[in-house]
Write a protein that holds these residues in place. Structure first.
Motif: not given
Length: 306
Positions: A34, A100-101, A104, A130
């Motif tokens: 990240n 957390q992020r 993808d 997601h």
């Protein structure tokens, strides 16, 4: 080297320890990625090749017919108990719950349609936040496609984390070998060293399942025999005879060979995997890690060491 205590069950403590170690790695992985993903325009991909339903009650669905010996072993050692399904929180939910992020794209693969649909239903609450992709397919085929993609100009921008967590020997070596010369992919692989592979390497060296062993290790029969067996001369009433003898500590040798094979594909391989033991204190699995990134292996080593 981490060691799982006696008396633990599938869906219980030793599975919990394996998944806890993996979850800690994913969290550390995302923390690092990240910091740089936007700067370098990386796309982060999570790939679970044996996702199942996210519950241990569906574990048999992921086992090939030839691996029934594995379930028998687990049941005999009280390591598999469907009644404990609610105690088991699979890797999918753990990865999606990390605060957390995230990735993808999340790919969840299972060969069994019922297991795939069950997992899709179970993970429905995450679908709005997601990018979840579910595939009913053989993990080996999907891995081959992934390896091909990572070698394309577009694929070189992808950073992938792969979890291969089967019950038995479903992973063919060619599926791993396809990732040679790829970058940005980390592998966690559950290797059935004691519970399946060691049984197929019978004491007399008859190797009735030699084709399965060849596919698993990516080696020829002669290479497998030379690694796990020696010839011993014995005198009998009828003269000298050559006796085939299996090596000492074969489970450790199986793990060592698999790590050696991984080193032909990846630059860095964890030297001491997480070892899972049954109630008789015999190793049944080795949870191994491989990457082309030295920092990734260092993180994996630190997590397992603790």
């Amino acid at each position: 080297m981490a060691r799982i205590k006696k008396g633990q069950h599938w869906g219980g403590d030793w599975t919990e320890e394996k998944l806890a170690a993996f979850s800690k790695y994913v969290n550390a992985y995302l923390t690092i990625m990240n910091k740089y993903r936007d700067k370098y325009n990386w796309r982060l991909i999570y790939f679970d090749g044996f996702a199942g339903s996210g519950s241990s009650e569906h574990a048999p669905d992921t086992v090939l017919e030839d691996d029934n010996i594995l379930l028998h072993e687990l049941e005999s050692a009280n390591l598999y108990n469907p009644a404990q399904a609610e105690l088991y929180k699979g890797a999918a939910e753990r990865v999606l719950d990390i605060n957390q992020r995230g990735f993808d794209i999340y790919y969840f693969v299972d060969k069994n349609q019922d297991s795939k649909l069950a997992l899709e239903h179970r993970l429905a609450p995450y679908a709005s936040t997601h990018n979840l992709q579910f595939r009913c397919n053989d993990a080996n085929k999907m891995l081959s496609k992934m390896a091909e993609h990572l070698k394309t100009p577009k694929g070189t921008k992808d950073k992938s984390l792969v979890l291969l967590d089967p019950f038995g020997m479903q992973i063919n070596w060619d599926s791993i070998a396809n990732f040679k010369d790829t970058k940005g992919v980390d592998f966690w692989i559950l290797v059935p060293t004691g519970v399946i592979v060691n049984r197929l390497l019978d004491k007399k060296g008859e190797l009735r399942h030699i084709d399965r062993l060849k596919d698993f290790f990516g080696l020829e029969e002669t290479e497998i025999r030379n690694y796990f067996y020696t010839k011993k001369h014995e005198c009998t009433l009828f003269g000298e005879e050559d006796i085939i003898v299996k090596v000492n500590e074969p489970i450790a040798k199986i793990a060592s060979l698999y790590l050696e094979r991984l080193k032909t594909i990846f630059e860095f391989v964890i030297p001491k995997p997480l070892i899972l033991y049954n109630t008789m204190n015999v190793p049944i699995y080795h949870f191994v890690f491989a990457s082309n990134n030295s920092t990734a292996v260092k993180i994996a080593k630190d997590i397992i060491g603790k």
